[in-house]
Design a protein around this motif. Sequence first.
Motif, PDB file in Angstrom:
ATOM      1  N   ASN A   1      13.003  35.331  -7.563  1.00 18.38           N
ATOM      2  CA  ASN A   1      12.728  34.268  -8.380  1.00 18.38           C
ATOM      3  C   ASN A   1      13.167  32.906  -7.704  1.00 18.38           C
ATOM      4  OD1 ASN A   1      15.581  34.851  -8.830  1.00 18.38           O
ATOM      5  ND2 ASN A   1      15.618  33.155 -10.430  1.00 18.38           N
TER       6      ASN A   1
ATOM      7  N   TYR B   1       8.214  32.787  -9.276  1.00 20.58           N
ATOM      8  CA  TYR B   1       8.689  33.921  -8.506  1.00 20.58           C
ATOM      9  C   TYR B   1       7.957  34.001  -7.341  1.00 20.58           C
ATOM     10  CZ  TYR B   1      10.636  35.246 -12.855  1.00 20.58           C
ATOM     11  OH  TYR B   1      11.085  35.462 -14.147  1.00 20.58           O
TER      12      TYR B   1
ATOM     13  N   ASN C   1      14.794  28.325 -13.636  1.00 17.58           N
ATOM     14  CA  ASN C   1      13.841  29.070 -12.837  1.00 17.58           C
ATOM     15  C   ASN C   1      12.309  28.598 -13.156  1.00 17.58           C
ATOM     16  OD1 ASN C   1      12.840  31.541 -11.561  1.00 17.58           O
ATOM     17  ND2 ASN C   1      12.045  32.244 -13.705  1.00 17.58           N
TER      18      ASN C   1
ATOM     19  N   ASN D   1       6.813  30.716 -13.917  1.00 18.46           N
ATOM     20  CA  ASN D   1       7.743  31.193 -14.687  1.00 18.46           C
ATOM     21  C   ASN D   1       7.255  32.009 -15.915  1.00 18.46           C
ATOM     22  OD1 ASN D   1       6.879  29.251 -16.144  1.00 18.46           O
ATOM     23  ND2 ASN D   1       9.112  28.107 -16.502  1.00 18.46           N
TER      24      ASN D   1
END
Length: 513
Positions: free
Chosen positions: A182, A192, A189, A94
């Motif tokens: 993501n 990715y 989150n 992240n």
Amino acid sequence: MFNYLLKNLSILKKFLFINLIFFSILGLFTFLYLKIVQPNLIKNKSSNHIKIINNTIDNLERLEIQFNEEDIRKFLFSTRFIFQSLDRVIFFDNQLDLVGDTDTLDLDPRSFSSRLDIVELEVLNEEKSKEITEKKNINIGNDNLVSLQDILFNYAGSKNFGIPFTFTQEEFNNFKLTTIKNVFRNDVNIGYVAITENANDIRAAIDERKTFVIRTAFAVGIVILIFSFVLNRYFLKPIQNLVAYTNKIKNKEHKKINIDNLKVRNDELGLLSKSLDDMTLELQKRISHAENFSTDLVHEIRNPLASLKSASEILSETKETDERLKLINILSHDVQRIERLITDYSQILKDEVALSKEKFRKIDLIPIIKSVVDDYNNIYQSKRGITISFSNDGNKNYQINGIENRIEQIIANLLDNAISFSEDNKTIDIKISQNSKKQIIINIFDEGPGFKEKDTSKIFKRFYSNRPDKFGQHSGLGLNIVKNLTDLHNASINALNRTDKRGANLEIIFSRA
């Protein structure tokens, strides 16, 4: 405006102009098609990327893989077969730091490395465990990585955050397609996933379509040019020659265009040229015929007019009754002659107009001749004692292609001529027969004086009359009309003297239908 523009162009220019418009429209649709094809191809690939990304995220969730180099390294190593069909799969945490890249995954597999220039890999051997330290130089394309991190940064702050995002990168020899998404865990989150694929096949497909369109357009253009040349050489130029030919005739120019080379063609233009030339010759023939006829009519009228003038001048100076009566008779005779000439001439003009409207059909000569014979017998048997007989050779087929009322006119004129030369109480015979060539022959025999002319063909000329005792009572057009009508029916007429007795024999030969 478009119709006005086309109206003022020649056929060739119209053809080329319409093809130009067609090509422009086709080019526009082709351009739009190529613009649509590439996004569709990209969409198909990105859909596959999204499926793999979603499948990868599900596996990460299920195995509770953390977004750090160690866990991602082990995950990639254990699931490397999933990504073998892809060019490259990249993992970021992240903080947008690289934590995994399939470019560093050996497919043998012997080692797995991260983005670091010095890579350490631990491999468990089935026989024994040992630590292997290996140095490896990795070329991952720093510029592309920076570009990808920038896109990830923009993606994280965009309204599309949370849904897959696809973008392309075009280089001199490469066309790359990248899809990123993501990874959420507990609504947070954590990283990715990006899939980068070499999509040169998309570029190749587009180039192939462009090449096909260009080749097709080039081929169609060549075909149109060849067709334009053929159209101009074999159709338009001959039509222009025909137009020039008609203009020369219309303007009465002495120098005429030769269209014999067009008449030898066996196509529609050849038939048109022949028809146009025949029509022109026929019109010229009719014009010449009308001019000659008018000249002859003027010549024939001039004589009685001169006689009228002389008689009228003498009449004013003559006081004797007998002389005045003779002059008045001359005046009356000349007036009747002029009236007869004008009446017959007017009738000929009417007949020519009627002939242009009448059509040929198959007709039987027997009932036509019988009808005329019956009419004349009713008139002349009681009036002068002249009998008209009709006979045939027993054949039942006397059919020709013709115009019924014109055949009646031929027979009636010939009977009038025979009666005018016959004395009272004489016989006129009409016989119809068939010769060895299967032609139909009509003979009209009279008992008159016969022909004194050595060249009997002159009796069919306009205004010809050999009647010293009846001068002025006939216009001299009756037999000329018969000749014209027989020519119209592709028949022939001959004037002969009878061999069996005194008298004339007028013979008409028709072709059987």
